[in-house]
Enzyme design. Sequence first.
Site, short mmCIF file in Angstrom:
data_model
loop_
_atom_site.label_atom_id
_atom_site.label_comp_id
_atom_site.label_asym_id
_atom_site.label_seq_id
_atom_site.Cartn_x
_atom_site.Cartn_y
_atom_site.Cartn_z
N GLU A 231 -7.24 13.16 22.47
CA GLU A 231 -6.07 12.81 21.66
C GLU A 231 -5.01 13.91 21.78
O GLU A 231 -5.33 15.10 21.69
CB GLU A 231 -6.51 12.63 20.21
CG GLU A 231 -5.39 12.39 19.22
CD GLU A 231 -5.91 12.31 17.80
OE1 GLU A 231 -5.07 12.32 16.88
OE2 GLU A 231 -7.15 12.24 17.59
N ASP A 233 -1.69 14.85 19.81
CA ASP A 233 -0.79 14.59 18.69
C ASP A 233 0.58 15.18 18.99
O ASP A 233 0.79 16.39 18.86
CB ASP A 233 -1.36 15.20 17.41
CG ASP A 233 -2.61 14.49 16.93
OD1 ASP A 233 -2.74 13.29 17.20
OD2 ASP A 233 -3.46 15.14 16.30
N GLU A 236 2.91 14.87 13.98
CA GLU A 236 2.34 14.53 12.69
C GLU A 236 3.22 15.21 11.66
O GLU A 236 3.36 16.43 11.66
CB GLU A 236 0.89 15.01 12.57
CG GLU A 236 -0.03 14.30 13.54
CD GLU A 236 -1.48 14.50 13.18
OE1 GLU A 236 -2.07 13.57 12.61
OE2 GLU A 236 -2.00 15.59 13.48
N HIS A 247 -6.19 17.69 21.17
CA HIS A 247 -7.60 17.60 20.74
C HIS A 247 -8.45 17.15 21.93
O HIS A 247 -8.48 15.96 22.25
CB HIS A 247 -7.77 16.57 19.63
CG HIS A 247 -7.10 16.86 18.34
ND1 HIS A 247 -7.74 17.47 17.28
CD2 HIS A 247 -5.85 16.61 17.91
CE1 HIS A 247 -6.90 17.57 16.26
NE2 HIS A 247 -5.74 17.05 16.61
#
Length: 455
Positions: A231, A233, A236, A247
């Site tokens: 993942e 990101d 956020e 991640h």
Amino acid sequence: MFPKHTLAALTFVAVALGQNIGTNQAENHPQLSWQTCTAGRGCTAAGGGAVVLDSNWRWTHNVGGFTNCYTGNTWDSTLCPDGVTCAANCAIDGADYAGTYGITTSGNALTLKFVTFAQQKNVGSRVYLMADNTHYKLFQLLNKEFTFDVDVSQLPCGLNGALYFSEMDADGGLARFSGNKAGAQYGTGYCDSQCARDIKFINGVANSEGWVPSASDPNAGTGNFGACCNEMDIWEANSISTAFTPHPCTVDGQTRCSGEDCAINSRFDGICDPDGCDFNSFRMGVKNFYGPGMTVDTTRPFTVVTQFLTNNNSTSGTLTEIRRLYVQNGRVIQNSKTNIPGMAAFDSITPAFCDSQKSTFGDTPSFQQHGGFANIGKALQKGMVLVMSLWDDHFADMLWLDSNYPIGASASKPGVARGTCDQQSGTPTTVEGRSPNAQVVFSNIRFGDIGSTFA
């Protein structure tokens, strides 16, 4: 980043999910235009732009009927005596995007509303960008940049308007799993680095076995299995704090986990890195960079640019740096530099930054233990699906993003303070009650060569 699978789903008197296709509600994907850009040639419209709602929000019922497979946060034991039988018995239907879920598009803009009151109450949503009617768009990000405009002015403490990439199958798992008859057209196949265990169907099989209803969320629970994948990101954020975070996982692509591979008993035992290597300007010691009236002024829209640099400046190179820029009021804003004693003045995510951050903050080096830049770089090269969502947090009240976290730790300890929000501000009952009209707007998505997507 903490569990996105704590997203609050549609609050029907009875809600259910499945993997066959129902016929009670037509599925019409909202159109969303976006652009591809090349150096020296500018940007042109990309084809097939639309979004699709994640299957975890959809009404599911018995095939050919109207009986729910899942009521509140409990499975129907007759329709779902086991996972395989449940998937065969249940059908997933189309969505009323605007009326039920508060999801609307206009040209290149996507608006996600927080709480929608129609016949029932809906909280939050998650959508994916489509390449065509039956496939998600895969973005290969090495030596490229991804840019979008965002308006977070109506996102208070405790909310997260997120834009990120997950290593999902382009067809939502349709080809790999015979029990999945719906595929990307109906938003199946989600995965993330938290190894989400509230996903109701994984690999074409219901996650009903071992299901434990949530004590705080009337629509959610956890099963024996989780859905894991790399993942990235990109964004956020709310109006107070923001973070971008890679991640990595030790697996390739969407993978179903069970047992301690899902990190059930210990947060860092799983096959994915739950914490990531995050760059939150406030957490990194610069407390006047992002927020209302600050350098990046969250009372007004702005542009977010993320660049994925490689060792040889090519798409076949090795990921070496993830760089962030902002543009607001016609001005390019460089990312803030870390201001933490014992750390150099980093302004991007690099292996050296991640090593220094984990060491200085005393955090578990889960990012490095799960393959770090090497593994997230492979996923970025292979191709990842664009996810956009708005959610509140039943696991940690979004404190990891915008307040002091962990609870009980001193805010004077480096790495604990992540924003100015009160520790009581993010409880789901509080934020849903105080801010039902909250929303995020993502717009003007561009993807292309380094330096080509912004002026």
